[in-house]
Design a protein around this motif. Sequence first.
Motif, PDB file in Angstrom:
ATOM      1  N   GLN A   9      27.939  13.978  40.174  1.00  0.00           N
ATOM      2  CA  GLN A   9      29.068  13.050  39.824  1.00  0.00           C
ATOM      3  C   GLN A   9      29.286  12.044  40.472  1.00  0.00           C
ATOM      4  OE1 GLN A   9      30.012  16.787  40.496  1.00  0.00           O
ATOM      5  NE2 GLN A   9      29.008  17.421  38.813  1.00  0.00           N
ATOM      6  N   CYS A  10      30.066  11.233  39.543  1.00  0.00           N
ATOM      7  CA  CYS A  10      29.941   9.635  40.628  1.00  0.00           C
ATOM      8  C   CYS A  10      31.240   8.319  40.769  1.00  0.00           C
ATOM      9  CB  CYS A  10      28.809   9.151  41.012  1.00  0.00           C
ATOM     10  SG  CYS A  10      28.817   7.772  40.029  1.00  0.00           S
ATOM     11  N   TRP A  11      32.249   8.011  41.108  1.00  0.00           N
ATOM     12  CA  TRP A  11      32.715   7.348  40.669  1.00  0.00           C
ATOM     13  C   TRP A  11      31.716   5.649  39.869  1.00  0.00           C
ATOM     14  CZ3 TRP A  11      37.677   8.120  39.831  1.00  0.00           C
ATOM     15  CH2 TRP A  11      38.106   9.428  40.087  1.00  0.00           C
ATOM     16  N   TYR A  12      32.588   4.992  39.353  1.00  0.00           N
ATOM     17  CA  TYR A  12      32.144   3.700  39.230  1.00  0.00           C
ATOM     18  C   TYR A  12      33.549   2.956  38.566  1.00  0.00           C
ATOM     19  CZ  TYR A  12      32.359  -0.505  36.409  1.00  0.00           C
ATOM     20  OH  TYR A  12      32.361  -1.938  35.717  1.00  0.00           O
ATOM     21  N   VAL A  13      33.802   1.808  39.833  1.00  0.00           N
ATOM     22  CA  VAL A  13      34.744   0.686  40.116  1.00  0.00           C
ATOM     23  C   VAL A  13      34.577  -0.430  40.344  1.00  0.00           C
ATOM     24  CG1 VAL A  13      36.540   0.482  42.395  1.00  0.00           C
ATOM     25  CG2 VAL A  13      34.897   3.224  42.401  1.00  0.00           C
ATOM     26  N   PRO A  14      35.341  -0.999  38.748  1.00  0.00           N
ATOM     27  CA  PRO A  14      35.259  -2.437  39.065  1.00  0.00           C
ATOM     28  C   PRO A  14      35.360  -2.689  39.899  1.00  0.00           C
ATOM     29  CG  PRO A  14      36.519  -1.118  37.122  1.00  0.00           C
ATOM     30  CD  PRO A  14      35.688  -0.048  37.972  1.00  0.00           C
ATOM     31  N   ARG A  15      35.166  -4.396  39.605  1.00  0.00           N
ATOM     32  CA  ARG A  15      36.431  -5.259  40.095  1.00  0.00           C
ATOM     33  C   ARG A  15      37.747  -5.405  40.456  1.00  0.00           C
ATOM     34  NH1 ARG A  15      35.386  -8.934  44.322  1.00  0.00           N
ATOM     35  NH2 ARG A  15      33.546  -7.573  45.601  1.00  0.00           N
ATOM     36  N   HIS A  16      37.570  -5.290  39.138  1.00  0.00           N
ATOM     37  CA  HIS A  16      39.458  -5.578  38.424  1.00  0.00           C
ATOM     38  C   HIS A  16      39.636  -4.270  37.613  1.00  0.00           C
ATOM     39  CE1 HIS A  16      39.622  -9.220  39.987  1.00  0.00           C
ATOM     40  NE2 HIS A  16      38.800  -9.471  39.125  1.00  0.00           N
ATOM     41  N   GLY A  17      40.107  -3.292  37.111  1.00  0.00           N
ATOM     42  CA  GLY A  17      40.222  -2.604  36.181  1.00  0.00           C
ATOM     43  C   GLY A  17      40.169  -1.458  37.180  1.00  0.00           C
ATOM     44  N   GLN A  18      40.995   0.162  36.123  1.00  0.00           N
ATOM     45  CA  GLN A  18      40.544   1.220  36.988  1.00  0.00           C
ATOM     46  C   GLN A  18      39.197   1.845  36.952  1.00  0.00           C
ATOM     47  OE1 GLN A  18      44.292   3.110  38.273  1.00  0.00           O
ATOM     48  NE2 GLN A  18      44.738   0.547  37.136  1.00  0.00           N
ATOM     49  N   LEU A  20      36.771   5.133  37.141  1.00  0.00           N
ATOM     50  CA  LEU A  20      36.759   5.648  36.017  1.00  0.00           C
ATOM     51  C   LEU A  20      35.633   6.872  37.306  1.00  0.00           C
ATOM     52  CD1 LEU A  20      36.164   6.455  32.756  1.00  0.00           C
ATOM     53  CD2 LEU A  20      34.340   4.947  32.538  1.00  0.00           C
ATOM     54  N   TYR A  21      35.869   8.104  36.687  1.00  0.00           N
ATOM     55  CA  TYR A  21      34.548   9.305  37.389  1.00  0.00           C
ATOM     56  C   TYR A  21      33.956   9.583  35.880  1.00  0.00           C
ATOM     57  CZ  TYR A  21      33.892  13.452  40.202  1.00  0.00           C
ATOM     58  OH  TYR A  21      33.551  14.082  41.172  1.00  0.00           O
ATOM     59  N   LEU A  22      32.983   9.606  36.495  1.00  0.00           N
ATOM     60  CA  LEU A  22      31.227   9.989  35.436  1.00  0.00           C
ATOM     61  C   LEU A  22      30.620  11.292  36.090  1.00  0.00           C
ATOM     62  CD1 LEU A  22      29.462   6.389  35.892  1.00  0.00           C
ATOM     63  CD2 LEU A  22      31.180   7.215  34.028  1.00  0.00           C
ATOM     64  N   HIS A  23      30.410  12.243  35.150  1.00  0.00           N
ATOM     65  CA  HIS A  23      30.194  13.609  35.172  1.00  0.00           C
ATOM     66  C   HIS A  23      28.757  13.074  34.728  1.00  0.00           C
ATOM     67  CE1 HIS A  23      34.190  15.729  35.647  1.00  0.00           C
ATOM     68  NE2 HIS A  23      34.885  14.429  35.531  1.00  0.00           N
TER      69      HIS A  23
END
Length: 274
Positions: A9-18, A20-23
């Motif tokens: 699992q990991c986090w997707y972190v955009p420069r702008h926005g919330q 998202l935890y990816l499974h």
Amino acid sequence: MYFLVVTGQCWYVPRHGQPLYLHQGDYLLIRATARYCLVSDLEATKTLHAKEERVASDEYVRWDEGLGGDTVRLVGGYFEIGPEHTALFSGMLPDFLHIRSSDEEAGRLSRLIALIGEESSCNLSGRDLVMSRLVEIMLVEVWRRPLNKIDVREAGWFSGMADPHIHLALQKIHADVARHWTVDLLAKEVSMSRAVFARRFAERVGVAPATYLSNWRIALAKDALLNSERSITDIALSIGYYSDSAFSTAFSRTVGVAPAAFRRARKSEQAARQ
């Protein structure tokens, strides 16, 4: 661009926005227009942003503090749209598409994910060819998934495909683009009144039926001009224009140059890149 979580699992972190935890088994499709981070811990984004300032905008930053942790394996890449089709596809594709492994429609994807995971870790001959085909199949499978969850308030190709009547109209246009389609004829084919069909098509797809048909014909013409030696007359007839002059006028109005000039210029550019 796309990311497929094969393991972990990991986090997707955009420069702008919330964030998202990816499974494991999740698939993410995004436009390659902004910076982002893929991290195991949200606190890592601060360090990555600091390192990012010292690299070019098209480079990746990788940081591993060596503390171990769970294994995460990702398959990622991108699909490139030729510049001649950018304007068309920019209005058709979503900015962001996330399919969760837990989604009801993800069953077929899970089998593809298993194959991709196996192929990505093997060294058999033909590995690159198989991987490229598998990720292409995955893209098609993503677009074939049930569309009843698409937000119809956001106009575009996906929104049109989510509407049964507009979906049918789009299918008929694509199946026989050379036919002399009119709004009246399309409306009749999908059992709607002309006024209601025209309004709903524009609301769902974002452009009027005639505009969509013209844009699609020009896209097919560009592809034929660049990737074949077919005559301009043959191309014109195959996409629904009854004369070279009518085709040339429509093409020039949309693209800015005549078909022959477009072919010469783009093939010169391709030769120069080679």
